[in-house]
Design an enzyme around this catalytic site. Structure first.
Site, mmCIF file in Angstrom:
data_model
loop_
_atom_site.group_PDB
_atom_site.id
_atom_site.type_symbol
_atom_site.label_atom_id
_atom_site.label_comp_id
_atom_site.label_asym_id
_atom_site.label_seq_id
_atom_site.Cartn_x
_atom_site.Cartn_y
_atom_site.Cartn_z
ATOM 1 N N HIS A 49 -3.383 0.162 -4.873
ATOM 2 C CA HIS A 49 -2.741 -1.030 -5.439
ATOM 3 C C HIS A 49 -3.023 -1.054 -6.942
ATOM 4 O O HIS A 49 -4.127 -1.372 -7.369
ATOM 5 C CB HIS A 49 -3.269 -2.313 -4.776
ATOM 6 C CG HIS A 49 -2.788 -2.485 -3.383
ATOM 7 N ND1 HIS A 49 -1.697 -3.270 -3.072
ATOM 8 C CD2 HIS A 49 -3.204 -1.950 -2.229
ATOM 9 C CE1 HIS A 49 -1.478 -3.215 -1.771
ATOM 10 N NE2 HIS A 49 -2.388 -2.422 -1.237
ATOM 11 N N SER A 58 0.818 -1.217 0.000
ATOM 12 C CA SER A 58 0.000 0.000 0.000
ATOM 13 C C SER A 58 0.849 1.264 0.000
ATOM 14 O O SER A 58 1.731 1.427 0.843
ATOM 15 C CB SER A 58 -0.886 0.052 1.250
ATOM 16 O OG SER A 58 -1.795 -0.998 1.238
ATOM 17 N N HIS A 67 -5.318 -9.279 -1.446
ATOM 18 C CA HIS A 67 -5.484 -9.501 -0.005
ATOM 19 C C HIS A 67 -6.622 -10.486 0.237
ATOM 20 O O HIS A 67 -7.581 -10.552 -0.527
ATOM 21 C CB HIS A 67 -5.842 -8.191 0.711
ATOM 22 C CG HIS A 67 -4.862 -7.081 0.496
ATOM 23 N ND1 HIS A 67 -4.880 -6.290 -0.623
ATOM 24 C CD2 HIS A 67 -3.831 -6.639 1.262
ATOM 25 C CE1 HIS A 67 -3.899 -5.398 -0.541
ATOM 26 N NE2 HIS A 67 -3.249 -5.597 0.584
ATOM 27 N N ASN A 93 1.128 4.029 10.261
ATOM 28 C CA ASN A 93 0.340 4.648 11.332
ATOM 29 C C ASN A 93 0.735 3.997 12.653
ATOM 30 O O ASN A 93 1.226 2.871 12.667
ATOM 31 C CB ASN A 93 -1.161 4.427 11.074
ATOM 32 C CG ASN A 93 -1.511 2.953 10.921
ATOM 33 O OD1 ASN A 93 -1.173 2.338 9.909
ATOM 34 N ND2 ASN A 93 -2.150 2.390 11.919
ATOM 35 N N TYR A 111 -8.866 -10.175 2.489
ATOM 36 C CA TYR A 111 -10.124 -9.472 2.776
ATOM 37 C C TYR A 111 -10.881 -9.084 1.508
ATOM 38 O O TYR A 111 -12.063 -8.760 1.551
ATOM 39 C CB TYR A 111 -9.890 -8.241 3.672
ATOM 40 C CG TYR A 111 -9.028 -7.151 3.073
ATOM 41 C CD1 TYR A 111 -9.501 -6.326 2.071
ATOM 42 C CD2 TYR A 111 -7.726 -6.941 3.527
ATOM 43 C CE1 TYR A 111 -8.714 -5.327 1.513
ATOM 44 C CE2 TYR A 111 -6.930 -5.944 2.994
ATOM 45 C CZ TYR A 111 -7.420 -5.147 1.979
ATOM 46 O OH TYR A 111 -6.634 -4.173 1.432
ATOM 47 N N GLU A 112 -10.194 -9.104 0.360
ATOM 48 C CA GLU A 112 -10.886 -8.767 -0.895
ATOM 49 C C GLU A 112 -11.862 -9.877 -1.288
ATOM 50 O O GLU A 112 -12.693 -9.690 -2.178
ATOM 51 C CB GLU A 112 -9.871 -8.543 -2.023
ATOM 52 C CG GLU A 112 -9.041 -7.288 -1.832
ATOM 53 C CD GLU A 112 -7.965 -7.125 -2.889
ATOM 54 O OE1 GLU A 112 -8.296 -6.737 -4.020
ATOM 55 O OE2 GLU A 112 -6.784 -7.391 -2.584
ATOM 56 N N MET A 127 -2.289 -6.616 7.009
ATOM 57 C CA MET A 127 -3.290 -7.530 6.439
ATOM 58 C C MET A 127 -2.757 -8.299 5.239
ATOM 59 O O MET A 127 -3.529 -8.707 4.369
ATOM 60 C CB MET A 127 -4.532 -6.724 6.026
ATOM 61 C CG MET A 127 -5.126 -5.890 7.156
ATOM 62 S SD MET A 127 -6.444 -4.838 6.557
ATOM 63 C CE MET A 127 -6.719 -3.759 7.967
ATOM 64 N N SER A 128 -1.459 -8.489 5.177
ATOM 65 C CA SER A 128 -0.911 -9.139 3.978
ATOM 66 C C SER A 128 0.366 -9.902 4.304
ATOM 67 O O SER A 128 0.589 -10.306 5.435
ATOM 68 C CB SER A 128 -0.607 -8.067 2.926
ATOM 69 O OG SER A 128 0.473 -7.248 3.348
ATOM 70 N N ALA A 174 2.579 -2.033 4.098
ATOM 71 C CA ALA A 174 2.305 -0.967 5.054
ATOM 72 C C ALA A 174 1.789 -1.659 6.305
ATOM 73 O O ALA A 174 1.035 -2.625 6.210
ATOM 74 C CB ALA A 174 1.256 -0.020 4.501
ATOM 75 N N HIS A 209 -7.556 4.180 5.916
ATOM 76 C CA HIS A 209 -6.792 3.750 4.742
ATOM 77 C C HIS A 209 -6.116 4.962 4.096
ATOM 78 O O HIS A 209 -5.007 4.855 3.559
ATOM 79 C CB HIS A 209 -7.723 3.046 3.750
ATOM 80 C CG HIS A 209 -7.004 2.407 2.596
ATOM 81 N ND1 HIS A 209 -5.962 1.523 2.765
ATOM 82 C CD2 HIS A 209 -7.161 2.549 1.247
ATOM 83 C CE1 HIS A 209 -5.511 1.144 1.570
ATOM 84 N NE2 HIS A 209 -6.225 1.750 0.638
#
Ligand code: HPA
Length: 299
Positions: free
Chosen positions: A78, A43, A100, A255, A102-103, A231-232, A130, A271
């Protein structure tokens, strides 16, 4: 005889055929036959591929969606394309964007590009992402060398290697005691030192997302040893290691993860923040990667 008894072998044959079809398609779009390394840009870090594109040296740009059996990236930030070209003397295979869990894709779909890299003979993989900083010294914009990971999704049963194993690709029970390559990590430390850059080190925890964590979840992750959360990355690392590739993992801390209930209702992770920090920190990450890639080609 029930279908179930023949299913595993059929699934393996289907996967092997799919890999061949993707490899054939990509080979048809590039003049390079050998790649020194593969790289996945996370990201906000997509711009790193621009250097390769700007170099314009026999470059091929292929959208994921046009490659057989590749899935399209659906997330802002992305780009979702393969950039094949050269950085200095190194032939690089860059995934500009990733998929990902979550997609909604399966973990096999997410990690399919790693299998294609493996079949192309790529033995070195650089993965960037990220991540939210959990350890107190990690600030937005910092870089962190991943020295180990916590596969929380895997521990809950979501693992890309679940199902029949193709012994031609790797062993049934791959070791993860050294998921991240010690020599590549040392190389990253050396480059950071030479360029006077601070490179933190830590453990990356993978959660499935897409929601960001609650403060209680962040405190839980800290308690179990996580320094950063994202998340990856972990699915790709598992498949790359299964396939015998060596892996370097780098997180850009986008963050600071929120670990107490905020008094101010406007304080939240977004995001947008992830992407903005990525864009700000991308030149720093690019400088580090350039140095690392230069060294890999001299090995
Ligand atoms: N949590 C999970 N994934 C992330 C974060 C975060 O705080 N930042 C970037 N990816």
């Amino acid at each position: 005889m029930s279908d179930e008894r023949t299913y595993p072998q059929e699934a393996l044959t289907r996967q092997a055929t799919a890999i061949t079809e993707a490899v054939d398609y990509i080979r048809g779009h590039t003049r390079h036959t050998h790649f020194d390394l593969g790289m996945i840009l996370g990201s906000g870090l997509n711009s790193l591929a621009e250097q390769v594109i700007d170099a314009g040296d026999e470059i091929a740009i292929i959208p994921f969606a046009s490659i057989p059996h590749f899935c399209a990236s659906t997330v802002a930030g992305h780009t979702g394309r393969l950039v094949l070209g050269r950085m200095g003397k190194t032939n690089v295979w860059i995934m500009q964007g990733r998929l990902h869990y979550y997609e909604g894709y399966t973990l096999s779909q997410i990690t399919f590009p790693i299998r294609v890299m493996q079949r192309m003979g790529i033995d070195t993989l650089i993965i960037t992402n990220a991540a939210g900083g959990i350890r107190a010294d990690l600030q937005a914009g910092d870089l962190m060398l991943i020295i180990d990971h916590l596969n929380l999704a895997g521990m809950a049963g979501h693992h890309p290697l679940r199902g029949p194993n193709d012994d031609d690709l790797g062993p049934r029970f791959p070791s993860m005691s050294r998921a991240y390559d010690a020599r590549l990590a040392e190389l990253a430390r050396t480059v950071a030192q030479e360029r006077d850059m601070t490179l933190h080190e830590g453990i990356y925890a993978m959660v499935s997302g897409p929601s960001f964590e609650t403060p209680a979840e962040i405190r839980f992750l800290r308690l179990i040893g996580a320094d950063a959360v994202g998340m990856s990355t972990v699915p790709e690392v598992l498949v790359a290691r299964h396939g015998g590739m060596r892996v370097l993992g780098l997180s850009m801390i986008s963050n600071v993860a929120i670990d107490t209930l905020p008094q101010d209702p406007d304080v939240e992770t977004s995001h947008q923040e992830v992407l903005e920090t990525g864009r700000r920190a991308a030149p720093k990450m690019a400088m580090l990667l350039q140095g690392i890639i230069g060294r890999i080609s001299q090995e």
